[in-house]
Design a protein around this motif. Sequence first.
Motif, PDB file in Angstrom:
ATOM      1  N   GLY A 112       0.786  -1.227   0.000  1.00  0.00           N
ATOM      2  CA  GLY A 112       0.000   0.000   0.000  1.00  0.00           C
ATOM      3  C   GLY A 112       0.810   1.265   0.000  1.00  0.00           C
ATOM      4  N   THR A 147       3.320   3.118   7.067  1.00  0.00           N
ATOM      5  CA  THR A 147       2.801   2.200   6.043  1.00  0.00           C
ATOM      6  C   THR A 147       1.999   1.048   6.628  1.00  0.00           C
ATOM      7  OG1 THR A 147       4.772   0.791   6.064  1.00  0.00           O
ATOM      8  CG2 THR A 147       4.826   2.729   4.629  1.00  0.00           C
ATOM      9  N   ASP A 189      -1.148  -0.098   9.321  1.00  0.00           N
ATOM     10  CA  ASP A 189      -2.298   0.299  10.134  1.00  0.00           C
ATOM     11  C   ASP A 189      -2.353  -0.591  11.375  1.00  0.00           C
ATOM     12  OD1 ASP A 189      -4.618   1.277  11.142  1.00  0.00           O
ATOM     13  OD2 ASP A 189      -5.920   0.566   9.536  1.00  0.00           O
ATOM     14  N   PRO A 245      -6.028   8.078  10.465  1.00  0.00           N
ATOM     15  CA  PRO A 245      -6.457   6.784   9.907  1.00  0.00           C
ATOM     16  C   PRO A 245      -5.361   6.158   9.045  1.00  0.00           C
ATOM     17  CG  PRO A 245      -8.155   8.466   9.609  1.00  0.00           C
ATOM     18  CD  PRO A 245      -6.935   9.176  10.104  1.00  0.00           C
ATOM     19  N   GLY A 246      -5.165   4.849   9.211  1.00  0.00           N
ATOM     20  CA  GLY A 246      -4.213   4.108   8.388  1.00  0.00           C
ATOM     21  C   GLY A 246      -2.775   4.244   8.804  1.00  0.00           C
ATOM     22  N   CYS A 247      -2.495   4.973   9.871  1.00  0.00           N
ATOM     23  CA  CYS A 247      -1.114   5.223  10.315  1.00  0.00           C
ATOM     24  C   CYS A 247      -0.870   4.469  11.616  1.00  0.00           C
ATOM     25  CB  CYS A 247      -0.909   6.720  10.519  1.00  0.00           C
ATOM     26  SG  CYS A 247       0.789   7.226  10.355  1.00  0.00           S
TER      27      CYS A 247
END
Length: 491
Positions: free
Chosen positions: A76, A136, A138, A165-167
């Motif tokens: 991602g 990169t 989550d 979000p996502g970190c």
Amino acid sequence: MATTLLINARSYETRVALVDNRQVLEVYVERHKEGALAGDIYLGRVARVLPGMQAAFVDIGLSKAAFLYVGDVAPGLEPAEVPPPHPGEGAPRIEEMLREGQEIMVQIAKEPLGNKGARLTTHITLPGRNLVLMPTIDHVGVSRRIEDEAERARLRSLIEAMRPPGCGFIARTVSEGQSEDKLRAEMEFLLSLWDAINQRRRRAGVPEVLHQDLSVSLRAVRDLFTRDVDRLVIDCREEYEEVVNFVSTFMPRLRDSVELYQGREPIFEAYGVEAEIARALEHKIWLKSGGYVVIEKTEALTSIDVNTGRYVGGYNLEETILKTNLEAVKEIAYQIRLRDIGGLIVIDFIDMERESNRQRVVEALKRALAADRSRTNVLGMSALGLVEMTRKRVRESLAETIKEPCFYCRGRGMIKSPTTVCYELFRALEREFQSGGVTAVSVRVHPRVAEVLLQEERYPLEELETCLGLTVQVIPDPRLHAEQFELQPEE
């Protein structure tokens, strides 16, 4: 004497030692002309994709291409450049994720070791004092060294509420008890640092360094200067002022624990570190009982051998062996940490008949390694008394940093004996002068070889002179290698 963190800083080299009650626990050496690379972030270019190895070589500007394994590629990270796997397949393959010539941001996970290039990852991590940012991934994690379940839950809840979000973030051991405001401030700092790295990437050439980790002194302060450390002592005023500024910014409560060393005796000698470094470079370590441990580094692994030595014990052989093995366990765990030995380690304990004693030694080894900050994995003991274990390896060991292969034996650990060189010399004389035409030859050899030639091997030499019709003059030459000789026909 309590736990002390020592920094010996000079223009050419910085050395760091963690000392607990006069026992040196860890030593780090950084030569400034070489510099540490682990943790540095680069913009590199994929030089070659190897489907058969599920890996790629990446040019990041070092003398050797760095190695990127498929498991270290974050799918991602750059979705526009990383195609999804084919339908019906499992994990993506390296050829689906990377292509030759592609620009990619990577971080050095392991420094170049021996003949191997650096190992890379695209899973970037940015360590702070209390938190580690994983932009990169989550995921929210808490250090396993924080044992209080209520505190673990508190930290996890705070990070979950604050993070974008996502970190991902990991709460480090020193984050225990820290306030929400302090954790938030550090999180914002790490996120802004990540933004700055991405901005630098947009205007960077390839290959180029995007971010360098802290100096060895500041890394030691960040990673080792915890509440368990009573004092931080530095022997260089410039380095002292830099550390004071760093501590005042990120850990102000520890500011008063930083001292400038002003003793006349060198700091590492005053605290007994020099003697321990010298001991850590020896391959044989004596135990108090009279037994000893031998540590040998090979290309593939480090072997550690335990021997009873001078220790004869009491009346029971099994108890004698068990006591030696248990004493060796403490020394082995200490030496592994002090020498910063990584990779595969095989320990050859003295063979024990009872299974219960074997298990006792393995459990003792695991307990002794529990204080090590590097991740270790200990397997059980085989029937031959062998224990296999691994320890996370990031950079060269202490010995690899300080020492180099012997220019005499070229790393073999042994050289030819003077007698062997004498016999090689005899064969060379036969080969070169059997056809006749030469009546005298001068032979230059190392003094040790000359001594054997003129004493122990005098009769074979005279026999050879008679057979070849030669007069051989032996000339000792200390400038020659112990395995080298020179033949010079006389006019």
